[in-house]
Scaffold this motif. Structure first.
Motif, PDB file in Angstrom:
ATOM      1  N   ARG A 108       0.845  -1.204   0.000  1.00 44.29           N
ATOM      2  CA  ARG A 108       0.000   0.000   0.000  1.00 44.29           C
ATOM      3  C   ARG A 108       0.874   1.246   0.000  1.00 44.29           C
ATOM      4  N   ALA A 109       1.918   1.210   0.833  1.00 47.97           N
ATOM      5  CA  ALA A 109       2.827   2.361   0.898  1.00 47.97           C
ATOM      6  C   ALA A 109       3.555   2.533  -0.431  1.00 47.97           C
ATOM      7  N   LEU A 110       3.907   1.399  -1.044  1.00 42.36           N
ATOM      8  CA  LEU A 110       4.634   1.437  -2.314  1.00 42.36           C
ATOM      9  C   LEU A 110       3.759   2.063  -3.410  1.00 42.36           C
ATOM     10  N   LEU A 111       2.483   1.746  -3.382  1.00 43.06           N
ATOM     11  CA  LEU A 111       1.579   2.326  -4.382  1.00 43.06           C
ATOM     12  C   LEU A 111       1.449   3.835  -4.172  1.00 43.06           C
ATOM     13  N   GLY A 112       1.525   4.236  -2.903  1.00 40.37           N
ATOM     14  CA  GLY A 112       1.495   5.668  -2.606  1.00 40.37           C
ATOM     15  C   GLY A 112       0.118   6.240  -2.786  1.00 40.37           C
ATOM     16  N   ASN A 113       0.091   7.554  -2.997  1.00 37.28           N
ATOM     17  CA  ASN A 113      -1.187   8.243  -3.104  1.00 37.28           C
ATOM     18  C   ASN A 113      -1.963   7.710  -4.282  1.00 37.28           C
ATOM     19  N   ARG A 114      -3.188   7.377  -4.050  1.00 38.95           N
ATOM     20  CA  ARG A 114      -4.014   6.920  -5.159  1.00 38.95           C
ATOM     21  C   ARG A 114      -5.340   7.640  -5.099  1.00 38.95           C
ATOM     22  N   GLU A 115      -5.851   7.741  -6.251  1.00 36.59           N
ATOM     23  CA  GLU A 115      -7.137   8.442  -6.352  1.00 36.59           C
ATOM     24  C   GLU A 115      -8.199   7.582  -5.650  1.00 36.59           C
ATOM     25  N   THR A 116      -8.897   8.175  -4.706  1.00 30.75           N
ATOM     26  CA  THR A 116      -9.977   7.437  -4.057  1.00 30.75           C
ATOM     27  C   THR A 116     -11.296   8.025  -4.540  1.00 30.75           C
TER      28      THR A 116
END
Ligand SMILES: N[C@@H](CCC(=O)N[C@@H](CS)C(=O)NCC(=O)O)C(=O)O
Length: 273
Positions: free
Chosen positions: A262-270
């Motif tokens: 999850r941290a690796l994916l980083g900010n994601r559009e929610t």
């Protein structure tokens, strides 16, 4: 003569084809190819499928390769429920979805996530394909500590490749959510090869404990639940999990690595709920 399918239990591409057969209600004969033991690289098999991959279909002396093409062939050549919409626009949408799988979602995204999370050394050919640009596991990656770093090193896949794989899926799931908000199936009102094509991949994400990708995407969660309740899902996907220990490893390791991924994916559009 029954169609003959060369396949493997854990192959997501082969699962698409098994699901198309199950939905059509077509009986087929299987030739199990142990891809882990290199059986897809024998001269005999390469003469059928020059890329040395499963699936391959033989029907009426015709050899057909590429799972997306095989699925369309099944729709065209056999009786049974239609697996494609009848109007041209929805058919085009269906093909945009199925094409997407062949353009990065299958390889490298699914392979990278599976190899790293399942912690298995990978298939000989796939690893070869990975190696040139990917043996960068030593990249400094502050977000990949502990077990994930070990897994990256063991597979030779870099953290940046893994992040790209997560992004590929995150975007695909976001696009699925947008489509499924206004219609029951990916290509519109009709269940189609688009849904069949995505089912094994979303199931793989689920096995890898990546279901948080659709935590805030209720239309995808609902679609996945409806796909899972179709008899074809069991017949084509879960009944073929082989070896089951590998699915257990995916779940165990996926659970452990989840927070780091999850941290690796980083900010994601929610998307707004
Ligand atoms: N584009 C091909 C991809 C086929 C593919 O990558 N198959 C994998 C299993 S899902 C395989 O046989 N891998 C064996 C290897 O790479 O050695 C298709 O859709 O049929």
């Amino acid at each position: 003569m029954k169609p003959v399918l060369y396949h493997h239990g854990m192959s997501v591409c082969a699962a698409k084809v098994r699901m198309a057969f199950a939905e059509k209600g077509i009986d087929w004969e299987g030739r199990y190819v142990d891809i882990r033991a290199g059986e897809s690289h024998t001269p005999e098999y390469l003469s059928l499928n020059p890329k040395g991959v499963v699936p391959t279909l033989i029907h009426d002396d015709t050899v057909i390769v590429e799972s997306t093409v095989i699925c369309e062939y099944i729709q065209d050549a056999f009786d049974g429920p239609d697996l494609a919409p009848t109007d041209a626009a929805s058919r085009a949408w269906m093909r945009n979805w199925t094409k997407r799988i062949d353009e990065g979602l299958h390889f490298p995204a699914t392979a990278a996530l599976t190899f790293v999370i399942a912690g298995r050394p990978g298939l000989p050919k796939a690893v070869e394909r990975f190696t040139p640009g990917m043996a960068m596991a030593t990249d400094p990656e502050p977000t990949a500590p502990g077990r994930l770093r070990d897994l990256l090193e063991a597979t030779g896949i870099s953290a940046s490749t893994l992040r790209a794989a997560l992004r590929t899926f995150d975007k695909a799931i976001a696009d699925m959510e947008a489509a499924l908000k206004g219609q029951p199936w990916l290509a519109g009102e009709t269940f189609s090869l688009a849904d069949i094509s995505f089912a094994p991949y979303v199931t793989r994400l689920d096995c890898l404990q990546l279901g948080w990708l659709w935590d805030h995407r209720p239309a995808v969660a609902d679609w996945y639940q409806r796909m899972g309740s179709r008899p074809s899902h069991k017949l084509a996907i879960t009944d073929w999990f082989d070896p089951i220990e590998e699915i257990e490893a995916m779940k165990r390791n996926g659970h452990e690595t989840g927070p780091v991924l999850r941290a690796l994916l980083g900010n994601r559009e929610t998307p707004p709920s």
